[in-house]
Design an enzyme around this catalytic site. Structure first.
Site, PDB file in Angstrom:
ATOM      1  N   GLU A  52       0.817  -1.209   0.000  1.00 50.39           N
ATOM      2  CA  GLU A  52       0.000   0.000   0.000  1.00 50.39           C
ATOM      3  C   GLU A  52       0.849   1.256   0.000  1.00 50.39           C
ATOM      4  O   GLU A  52       1.981   1.259   0.469  1.00 50.39           O
ATOM      5  CB  GLU A  52      -0.897  -0.001   1.249  1.00 50.39           C
ATOM      6  CG  GLU A  52      -1.903  -1.139   1.199  1.00 50.39           C
ATOM      7  CD  GLU A  52      -2.887  -1.140   2.361  1.00 50.39           C
ATOM      8  OE1 GLU A  52      -4.076  -1.309   2.106  1.00 50.39           O
ATOM      9  OE2 GLU A  52      -2.458  -0.977   3.518  1.00 50.39           O
ATOM     10  N   CYS A  60       3.465   8.538   1.600  1.00 52.14           N
ATOM     11  CA  CYS A  60       3.988   7.544   2.541  1.00 52.14           C
ATOM     12  C   CYS A  60       4.233   6.264   1.740  1.00 52.14           C
ATOM     13  O   CYS A  60       3.308   5.630   1.241  1.00 52.14           O
ATOM     14  CB  CYS A  60       2.958   7.331   3.646  1.00 52.14           C
ATOM     15  SG  CYS A  60       3.464   6.153   4.886  1.00 52.14           S
ATOM     16  N   CYS A  86       6.132  -6.985   7.098  1.00 51.73           N
ATOM     17  CA  CYS A  86       7.295  -6.601   7.899  1.00 51.73           C
ATOM     18  C   CYS A  86       7.620  -7.744   8.835  1.00 51.73           C
ATOM     19  O   CYS A  86       6.722  -8.336   9.421  1.00 51.73           O
ATOM     20  CB  CYS A  86       7.001  -5.333   8.707  1.00 51.73           C
ATOM     21  SG  CYS A  86       8.439  -4.741   9.619  1.00 51.73           S
ATOM     22  N   CYS A 138       6.215  -5.333  15.627  1.00 49.16           N
ATOM     23  CA  CYS A 138       5.952  -4.448  16.762  1.00 49.16           C
ATOM     24  C   CYS A 138       4.511  -4.708  17.193  1.00 49.16           C
ATOM     25  O   CYS A 138       3.625  -4.844  16.342  1.00 49.16           O
ATOM     26  CB  CYS A 138       6.144  -2.988  16.365  1.00 49.16           C
ATOM     27  SG  CYS A 138       7.824  -2.685  15.783  1.00 49.16           S
ATOM     28  N   CYS A 192       1.436  -2.688  15.763  1.00 44.49           N
ATOM     29  CA  CYS A 192       1.406  -2.351  14.334  1.00 44.49           C
ATOM     30  C   CYS A 192       0.741  -3.450  13.513  1.00 44.49           C
ATOM     31  O   CYS A 192       1.122  -4.620  13.597  1.00 44.49           O
ATOM     32  CB  CYS A 192       2.837  -2.126  13.847  1.00 44.49           C
ATOM     33  SG  CYS A 192       2.963  -1.887  12.061  1.00 44.49           S
ATOM     34  N   CYS A 241      -1.055   5.703  10.274  1.00 40.52           N
ATOM     35  CA  CYS A 241       0.171   4.998  10.673  1.00 40.52           C
ATOM     36  C   CYS A 241      -0.154   3.658  11.293  1.00 40.52           C
ATOM     37  O   CYS A 241      -0.988   3.573  12.192  1.00 40.52           O
ATOM     38  CB  CYS A 241       0.923   5.762  11.757  1.00 40.52           C
ATOM     39  SG  CYS A 241       1.518   7.340  11.265  1.00 40.52           S
TER      40      CYS A 241
HETATM   41  N1  SAH Z   1       9.067   0.230   9.930  1.00 42.53           N
HETATM   42  C1  SAH Z   1       9.381   1.589  10.082  1.00 42.53           C
HETATM   43  C2  SAH Z   1       8.533   2.528   9.241  1.00 42.53           C
HETATM   44  C3  SAH Z   1       7.053   2.238   9.077  1.00 42.53           C
HETATM   45  S1  SAH Z   1       5.961   2.505  10.400  1.00 42.53           S
HETATM   46  C4  SAH Z   1       9.301   1.978  11.538  1.00 42.53           C
HETATM   47  O1  SAH Z   1       8.777   1.210  12.328  1.00 42.53           O
HETATM   48  O2  SAH Z   1       9.795   3.040  11.879  1.00 42.53           O
HETATM   49  C5  SAH Z   1       5.706   4.269  10.571  1.00 42.53           C
HETATM   50  C6  SAH Z   1       5.414   4.687  12.020  1.00 42.53           C
HETATM   51  O3  SAH Z   1       4.105   4.297  12.448  1.00 42.53           O
HETATM   52  C7  SAH Z   1       6.377   4.049  13.002  1.00 42.53           C
HETATM   53  O4  SAH Z   1       6.818   4.997  13.949  1.00 42.53           O
HETATM   54  C8  SAH Z   1       5.491   3.029  13.664  1.00 42.53           C
HETATM   55  O5  SAH Z   1       5.989   2.617  14.888  1.00 42.53           O
HETATM   56  C9  SAH Z   1       4.180   3.739  13.752  1.00 42.53           C
HETATM   57  N2  SAH Z   1       3.034   2.858  14.012  1.00 42.53           N
HETATM   58  C10 SAH Z   1       2.926   1.545  13.768  1.00 42.53           C
HETATM   59  N3  SAH Z   1       1.696   1.092  14.132  1.00 42.53           N
HETATM   60  C11 SAH Z   1       1.017   2.149  14.609  1.00 42.53           C
HETATM   61  C12 SAH Z   1      -0.315   2.336  15.093  1.00 42.53           C
HETATM   62  N4  SAH Z   1      -1.187   1.330  15.128  1.00 42.53           N
HETATM   63  N5  SAH Z   1      -0.668   3.574  15.480  1.00 42.53           N
HETATM   64  C13 SAH Z   1       0.181   4.610  15.393  1.00 42.53           C
HETATM   65  N6  SAH Z   1       1.442   4.502  14.922  1.00 42.53           N
HETATM   66  C14 SAH Z   1       1.855   3.287  14.530  1.00 42.53           C
HETATM   67 FE1  SF4 Z   2       7.523  -3.169  10.991  1.00 46.47          FE
HETATM   68 FE2  SF4 Z   2       5.327  -1.976  11.871  1.00 46.47          FE
HETATM   69 FE3  SF4 Z   2       7.420  -2.332  13.509  1.00 46.47          FE
HETATM   70 FE4  SF4 Z   2       7.592  -0.537  11.517  1.00 46.47          FE
HETATM   71  S1  SF4 Z   2       6.190  -0.446  13.269  1.00 46.47           S
HETATM   72  S2  SF4 Z   2       9.125  -2.091  12.109  1.00 46.47           S
HETATM   73  S3  SF4 Z   2       6.340  -1.568   9.932  1.00 46.47           S
HETATM   74  S4  SF4 Z   2       6.157  -3.960  12.582  1.00 46.47           S
END
Ligand code: SAH
Ligand code: SF4
Length: 413
Positions: free
Chosen positions: A126, A139, A146, A150, A153, A386
């Protein structure tokens, strides 16, 4: 120092799912033709030579002409490349394409945010466009899924993971320009070189699906094309790469790409960060902050952004805010903090912190002299905010999500 195993695109990626190895050279399409998008000027020149379409002496000049058609004017049809001879255009047509990812779905949020579901080589990913009064931010995804999982996420719950190629990464920018109607009008005869001025798409953030520093070579090659002054010409100051903390790759990102850095910190204690950003078990907070302090190009004019997702009762206390300030000061980081109200997704175990809590956290950080704006969620209604990106239609239950998390954690070692 020798090359570490992280130096190559074909590295083993930590996590339960092995990525599909991404070839570094020209990618053959099912029709046998080669996509010119994603190749450097030198690689285009080589490809023209190998295809027998140009004399060695002309290769570089022809590559520059083609580059300009592709990146200044958005042309995808060789027949329109009017400064090339008919035989060259016909030869190009037979052996090459100027490709785009396929658009599977396109959505528009009530707040103007747009999300596209794209597909290439059979997999879906996406991209999101976020318009603001003074800028428009694209974005961009770096991987399908991934491996890092996390806990807050949605993308981390995808089972399938592969690196996107440079063509697929640049292709997102090209497609956004197509969709926003941002190429000069060829028939009008007043085609101008492209540049950010007066355009809708002014900024790029590598914050879509995936961890960009786990796909270093392709992300670097793609961003170099996006920054090239003869083409899309987006300034490195308008591009931000976000990492969850792949410490061994951060110095190279600064040296070889040089864009703004954002770091997904999200917690200030080992215990909490280990839990919500499992990569912390490999590269801890101190190591990460030291890598930030060493990041080439970071200074007060170009600060590092620390992303901090606000999770109710998890990382949002006053003591967390104070500790965040202390850490930033201890490492003398030119920093700003981006507070992100957590965006919900189906099956998640977290809640967004209350508004008053987020405001109080922000106030504490501001009072210490560090900017800490609260990011307004955009595109939540179309799951474009995000951490809400997930392309596969598979729906996992809570137990399956937990099992997947455990598998990925075990693989992290
Ligand atoms: N993988 C990279 C970039 C993509 S995520 C990273 O983790 O930095 C972009 C941002 O969105 C990151 O800071 C991530 O931690 C945050 N993010 C992920 N899931 C989220 C959620 N459910 N609500 C708000 N921010 C989120
Ligand atoms: Fe991967 Fe989501 Fe963690 Fe970014 S925030 S490293 S996209 S699992």
């Amino acid at each position: 120092m020798g090359r570490s195993p992280m130096d190559t695109t074909l590295m083993p990626i930590a996590g339960g799912a092995d990525p599909v190895a991404v070839p570094r050279t020209r990618v053959a399409r099912p029709d046998g033709r080669t996509d010119l998008v994603g190749l450097s000027k030198a690689a285009i020149a080589d490809a023209l030579l190998a295809a027998g379409l140009v004399e060695p002496k002309q290769a570089r000049m022809r590559a520059r002409q083609i580059w300009s058609w592709i990146y200044n004017r958005g042309v995808t049809d060789f027949a329109q490349m009017s400064d090339l001879s008919k035989p060259v255009r016909d030869g190009l047509e037979q052996q090459f394409v100027v490709g785009r990812p396929d658009v599977v779905e396109a959505h528009v949020s009530t707040d103007g945010t747009r999300k596209w579901l794209l597909r290439s080589a059979g997999e879906e990913y996406e991209m999101v466009f976020i318009p603001d009064a003074d800028r428009g931010t694209l974005c961009v995804s770096s991987q399908v899924g991934c491996t890092l999982n996390c806990r807050f996420c949605f993308t981390g719950t995808m089972k399938l993971v592969r690196n996107l190629t440079a063509a697929e990464i640049v292709g997102q920018v090209m497609l956004a320009r197509d969709s926003l109607g941002e190429w000069p009008n060829l028939s009008g005869g007043s085609a101008t070189a492209s540049g950010p001025d007066g355009r809708l798409l002014t900024n790029i953030v590598m914050m879509g699906m995936g961890e960009p520093l786990y796909n270093f070579d392709n992300v670097r090659d793609a961003l170099k094309i996006v920054m090239d002054g003869d083409g899309l010409a987006l300034s490195k100051r308008r591009i931000t790469l976000s990492t969850s903390g792949v410490v061994p790759m951060m110095a190279r990102a600064g040296e070889e790409i040089g864009v703004n850095l954002a770091v997904s910190l999200h917690a200030v204690t080992k215990e909490i960060r280990d839990e919500i950003v499992p990569l912390n078990r490999k590269y801890g907070i101190e190591e990460l902050l030291q890598a930030c302090a060493d990041y080439p190009g970071a200074n007060n004019a170009r600060r590092i952004t620390f992303e901090y997702v606000m999770l109710k009762g998890k990382n949002d206390r006053d003591v967390d805010a104070h500790e965040l300030v202390r850490l930033i000061k201890q490492y003398r980081l030119p920093a700003k903090v981006n507070l992100i109200p957590w965006n919900p997704w189906p099956g998640a175990i977290y809640e967004t912190s209350d508004e008053a809590r987020v405001q109080r956290f922000s106030d504490i950080v501001y009072r210490a002299g560090i900017s800490a704006p609260i990011r307004r969620p955009r595109g939540r209604d179309i799951m474009a905010a995000c951490g809400q990106l997930k392309s596969s239609s598979e729906k996992l239950g809570r137990a399956q999500l937990d099992r997947l998390a455990e598998e990925k954690l075990a693989a992290l070692g």
